[in-house]
Design an enzyme around this catalytic site. Structure first.
Site, mmCIF file in Angstrom:
data_model
loop_
_atom_site.group_PDB
_atom_site.id
_atom_site.type_symbol
_atom_site.label_atom_id
_atom_site.label_comp_id
_atom_site.label_asym_id
_atom_site.label_seq_id
_atom_site.Cartn_x
_atom_site.Cartn_y
_atom_site.Cartn_z
ATOM 1 N N GLU A 10 3.288 2.505 4.274
ATOM 2 C CA GLU A 10 2.982 3.777 4.790
ATOM 3 C C GLU A 10 1.749 3.766 5.648
ATOM 4 O O GLU A 10 1.794 4.155 6.813
ATOM 5 C CB GLU A 10 2.811 4.895 3.843
ATOM 6 C CG GLU A 10 2.416 6.229 4.596
ATOM 7 C CD GLU A 10 2.121 7.410 3.522
ATOM 8 O OE1 GLU A 10 1.215 7.949 3.401
ATOM 9 O OE2 GLU A 10 3.354 7.674 2.629
ATOM 10 N N LYS B 145 5.106 2.894 -6.303
ATOM 11 C CA LYS B 145 4.663 4.095 -5.289
ATOM 12 C C LYS B 145 3.372 3.415 -4.607
ATOM 13 O O LYS B 145 3.160 3.776 -3.429
ATOM 14 C CB LYS B 145 4.375 5.056 -6.245
ATOM 15 C CG LYS B 145 3.731 6.224 -5.327
ATOM 16 C CD LYS B 145 4.777 6.829 -4.152
ATOM 17 C CE LYS B 145 4.154 8.324 -3.632
ATOM 18 N NZ LYS B 145 2.663 8.496 -3.502
#
Length: 291
Positions: free
Chosen positions: A171, A164
């Site tokens: 991102e 993650k």
């Protein structure tokens, strides 16, 4: 199955609803009594039948540590704790060892989906022993998007949060690329409708993505983003990604630059640019602007 869920904020509250829609029982605890089904961790544990699964969705660091410490004293051997927050992966092995000493399992789970997760599902990356993951699997299946993709048993304890973290680093870089392209388009006189340029990229281009769709949504609400201040916070995971890259000697120039760009956004009057302006004036006689 039954699930105890600790932390019912924007993510946790929607996750509780999605799990319930899948037919499972969720007993939620939050410090805000208006959100909670029970009013203490002890009451939550007592309401669950063993073997229990308790999913923790609280801020990383001290709040997560305090919650896990308290659960360690309340739960029984065979129970499982899931940390679904944005904890640093290095904390996961410590939590697993602390709980294992009491016979309690531990699974770390990176969760992505934000405010859209209730309807679209949450992307899940989890780490831990297969035996412990199996006890949580019905909840993973309820939370994930429809179809075969969207969830992965990434590896050992810590793998979920590490995956993650890397996701969030990517991102950062993707958002920075869209932002830089948008600013350049806004600067030139020849492009008269930047918002529609962005919209045109949503179909048939190699840069189409959900982030691009969200960018178009934002421009529809505020075409030139005049209502916003050019300030961007960071959650910490971008920093951890860069630190991990240094530890493993992996070059991450785009992700690192996107993190530093966020730092620059917090400076109303950049000290670095003062020195650059001074140097340009010294060696080339270039004009400087004074306050």
């Amino acid at each position: 199955m039954e699930l105890g869920l600790v932390g019912l904020g924007k993510m946790g509250g929607n996750m509780r609803e999605r799990i319930r829609r899948a037919g499972h029982t969720v007993i939620g605890y939050d410090r805000n009594p208006d959100l909670a089904d029970v009013h203490s961790l002890k009451e939550l544990v007592d309401a669950l039948q063993g073997p229990r699964v308790v999913w923790v969705m609280v801020p990383a660091g001290a709040p997560t540590q305090a919650t896990i410490d308290e659960l360690a004293e309340l739960l029984e051997p065979g129970d499982v704790v899931v940390d679904g927050g944005n904890s640093r992966w290095t904390d996961d092995e410590k939590h697993a060892e602390e709980l294992a000493a009491k016979g309690i399992g531990f699974v770390d789970c990176g969760v992505s989906g934000g405010v859209w997760g209730l309807e679209n599902g949450y992307a899940l990356m989890y780490g831990g022993d297969a035996e412990n993951v199996a006890k949580v699997q019905p909840v993973f299946d309820a939370l994930k998007p429809k179809g075969d993709a969207g969830a992965v048993h990434a590896g050992k304890v810590g793998a979920g949060h590490f995956a993650k973290m890397v996701h969030n680093g990517i991102e950062y870089a993707m958002m920075q690329a869209y932002a830089e392209g948008w600013e350049l388009l806004e600067k030139v006189d020849s492009v008269t409708d930047v918002r529609e340029v962005f919209r045109s990229w949503q179909e048939g281009t190699v840069i189409r993505s959900w982030l691009l769709d969200l960018a178009v949504n934002a421009l529809d609400e505020d075409e030139h983003l005049d209502k916003l201040r050019g300030f961007a916070q960071d959650s910490g995971e971008g920093r951890w990604t860069v630190e991990a890259a240094i530890d493993h000697a992996v070059p991450l120039p785009a992700i690192t630059a996107s993190l530093f760009a966020r730092f620059a956004s917090r400076q109303d009057d950049s000290p670095q640019m003062k020195m650059i302006a001074a140097l340009r004036n010294q060696f080339g006689g270039h004009a400087v602007e004074t306050k």
